[in-house]
Every structure is written in C-alpha cells, then in structure tokens.
Design an enzyme around this catalytic site. Structure first.
Site, short mmCIF file in Angstrom:
data_model
loop_
_atom_site.label_atom_id
_atom_site.label_comp_id
_atom_site.label_asym_id
_atom_site.label_seq_id
_atom_site.Cartn_x
_atom_site.Cartn_y
_atom_site.Cartn_z
N LYS A 23 8.58 36.35 0.01
CA LYS A 23 9.98 35.70 0.01
C LYS A 23 11.53 35.27 -0.52
O LYS A 23 12.52 35.88 -0.31
CB LYS A 23 10.41 33.91 0.42
CG LYS A 23 11.19 33.55 0.82
CD LYS A 23 10.51 31.51 1.33
CE LYS A 23 9.76 31.00 0.47
NZ LYS A 23 11.05 30.57 -0.53
N SER A 147 16.54 29.59 -12.07
CA SER A 147 16.63 30.68 -11.62
C SER A 147 17.67 30.81 -10.56
O SER A 147 18.52 31.92 -10.82
CB SER A 147 15.85 31.79 -11.86
OG SER A 147 14.42 31.50 -10.36
N ASP A 289 5.91 28.77 -9.97
CA ASP A 289 5.26 28.65 -8.02
C ASP A 289 3.92 29.07 -8.24
O ASP A 289 2.64 28.39 -7.51
CB ASP A 289 6.08 29.10 -6.95
CG ASP A 289 7.00 28.73 -7.11
OD1 ASP A 289 7.44 27.54 -6.94
OD2 ASP A 289 7.61 29.92 -6.09
#
Length: 404
Positions: A23, A147, A289
């Site tokens: 993604k 970010s 993540d």
C-alpha cells in the site's frame, strides 16, 4: 457486529501465500504519477481499500474528496491539492476527523497554500487552495509525528517554482518511509540531497518510469507470527525482495530473534521455525506498523520484550497502545509503561477453554496481529472486514494455510 471464528490450528500447511501489493509503494507511485506530465504504467497496484480510494479520488473532478479512513490518502491528497488547479475540500470518517493534520497544514501554508479548517482547528475536514506564489523555499517540520506529512511535502517539492529545503526538527521517526519516498522519486527522475536533518529538492520534472509495486512487508509480518506460534510451519511468501524499499523488512531481523528463519528465493521468501531468544529489545521508531505484531508474539511465547518508539501509535486508526493493553489483558498479559515512552511486555500468557473475542477498534492491524493466536486456541475476531483497508484477502489466505 460481524465476527469471524478461527478454530484452533496448531499446524499449518506448507503453502505459498500470494501477498497483497504494498500500500505504501502504491500510494506514493500514484501521487508521483499524478504529478508527472508523462503518466507511467504502474504494475501490481494494491487492492487495499486505501489504494483503491486513492485511485478513485485522483480521477475525481469534484471539489470534495472523501478519503474515508485512509490516513495516507488524506495526507498525500492534501499536499497534492496545494499544487493543483482548483481548491479542494478533504474529509473522511469520524475517526479521520480526530486525526491531526496541522503539521502538514502549517507546512503548506508557509509555502504559500491557503488552508482552512472547516471543523476543529488542525483537523479534517479542511479546504486547500493551491499555491499561486511560493512564499519560501525553506521550511521546518517536526520529524517524529508522522513521516507521511514529510513524504507528502517531499513529493510536491520538485513541482514548486523554487523547489524546497525541508529541515526536520528533533528526532526523526519512520526514517525508512521517508527514504522510500526519496528512492521512488529518484526512480522517476528526481534528485534530492538528505544531509543530517535537511532534505534539499530543486525544481525538476518527474520522468516516465515503468514501476512494479513489491508485495507488502507489513502484511508479511502476520505470517511471520503464524510461523513463530505454530507447532509446525513452513510458508513461502510470494513477491518479496531481499533488497526492499520498505522499512517493514525489519521484520526479518526481529522475527529471527523470535523464532523464524527467512530464506530468500528468486520469487519470495520461505519462513521456517528456529529457536528464539528469551529477552529482546526493539525500537519501533522506524517501523511502527510492526509493533502490534511483535507485541502479540512476545506475549504468546512469554518472551520478555522492551518496546520503544511507539509515539506515533496514538494517532493511528485507533490509539494502538491503549487497544493493545486492553486485548492483551484478556490473556493475562500486561503492556506496561516502565519509563517515559518505554514499554515492557510482562507475560503470564494463559490459554482459555472458550474462544477469546478480540475487539478490533476499526483497526486492520489489530485484527491481523491477533489472528495468529488461533495456532494456540480458538479466537473470535470482531468486525473482520477491517482488513480490507490493507489486506482484503487475509481471511482467505488463513483458510489456505489452516484448512479452515
């Protein structure tokens, strides 16, 4: 609420998993393509809802763009609107309207865009009027919040009449994601210079480049969890590269300590069980993540784990630190802050005779991080459709590996 019931599956089949495309790479490639006068052919675009939302909105001529719950899409399209031709309104779900965007808004305003918040100051929805006269080519942004704010500004920098010098203040979080953005921009013809805390990009034109999106290392992390926790497992993940632009390739090193060996082949990586460490320390500043994945594995294997770099987790799809604490508690595991921004997994992990229900908090990574616990006992995942945000085929792939 819809649920999915995962049966106890201690042994996994030796299967090949066709991972979804990244993604992160897909969304960057789409924005770069939109900024280019010579749109390139992008192969293997992600089927994730975030990316499909990006594709739909990039093709839209409407003034209002509803990003739903896609944070990356919100941030990248906000910056893109600042160099567009017409004003745009950016909005999203109720949770999206609670996620701050002021740092990006302030940066765009300092360059010359007009940004107006239509609800609470500093949060979506917001209206962006494009830059007419660039006010400055030198701005500062906080380095440790998201970010994506930084990447959003970097991608439009070559299109600014004066280019941009971007100084990052303080600690820089998720550095590999910023580097990914610059590396992808380089492939599309953009030169940049990152020295210490400053990134310099001169006015340039994006060039045509036939980009092929790699499979998603974030999605791969959940299969590392399955192998780490199963009694017996050998899984091949298709489409991953040993030399990757994605920061979440850090999962290879992390999981090597948690009991998973990675063997790279021409078309992917093979995962197999190996002995694990009893005590680990991980800094998630560059790969936030992965935090939920690692927390669940360490809890289940009773590995003493110290976790830092979790600052950005509170502004994700949910407050992920708070959500982890609540769900791990169901297994008698504590995620405790032992010092400012330092957390420890204190595990007395216990199995239950009955299925344990996992709340997902509208967060795809909560669902996928806890799903591998089905190797140890029955699990019920609430609102399983949340995985559509990044990995729509996740439950189908679990069925392939477990035979459920």
């Amino acid at each position: 609420m819809e649920t999915i019931h995962l049966k106890h599956s201690p042994k996994l089949k030796a299967v090949e998993i066709p991972l979804p495309a990244s993604k992160s790479e897909s969304n960057r490639a789409l924005i770069i393509n939109a900024l280019s006068g010579n749109p390139s052919e992008i192969q293997n675009l992600s089927e994730a809802r975030d990316t499909q939302t990006m594709i739909r909105l990039l093709a839209s001529s409407e003034e209002t763009l509803d990003v739903l719950d896609a944070g990356t899409t919100m941030r990248f399209l906000t910056a893109l609107s600042a160099v567009g031709e017409t004003p745009r309104i950016l909005t999203g779900t109720a949770r999206m309207q609670q996620r701050p965007i002021k740092i990006l808004g302030d940066a765009l305003k300092s360059i010359g865009a007009k940004v107006k918040y239509l609800g609470e100051e500093g949060f979506p929805p917001l209206k962006v009027k494009p830059i007419i006269d660039q006010k400055t080519n030198s701005i500062k942004m906080q380095g440790d919040v998201s970010s994506q704010f930084i990447s959003a500004v970097l991608m439009i920098a070559p299109c600014l009449p004066q280019g941009l010098n971007l100084e990052l203040k303080g600690k820089i979080g998720s550095r590999p994601y910023i580097q990914m953005t610059l590396d992808m921009m380089r492939l599309f013809g953009i030169h940049s210079n990152w020295t210490n805390q400053t990134i310099e990009i001169k006015p340039q034109q994006y060039k045509d480049y036939p980009y092929v999106v790699e499979s998603d290392w974030s999605g791969a992390s959940y299969w590392y969890s399955f192998v780490a926790l199963a009694d017996n497992a050998k899984i091949k993940l298709k489409g991953l590269r040993q030399k990757s632009l994605q920061g979440d390739i850090a999962i290879v090193h992390m999981m090597n300590q948690l009991g998973v060996m990675s063997t790279f082949e021409a078309d992917g990586v093979v995962l197999q069980k190996t002995p694990h460490s009893n005590e680990v320390n991980f800094d998630f500043s560059d790969c936030p993540d992965l935090a939920q994945t690692i927390a669940v594995v360490c809890a289940a294997k009773k590995i003493q784990c110290t976790m830092t770099g979790l600052e950005s987790l509170v502004i994700k799809e949910t407050n992920r630190v708070k959500a982890l604490k609540k769900e791990l508690k169901k297994f008698h595991v504590k995620l405790k802050e032992v010092a400012p921004e330092v957390f420890e997994i204190r595990s007395k992990f216990e199995l239950s005779d009955t299925p344990v229900e996992i709340e997902t908090y509208d967060d795809h990574r909560m669902a996928m991080a806890f799903a591998p616990l089905c190797t140890l006992q029955e699990i019920i995942i609430k609102d399983p459709s949340v995985v559509n945000k990044s990995y729509p085929g996740f439950w189908k792939d679990i069925a392939l590996a477990t035979g459920q």
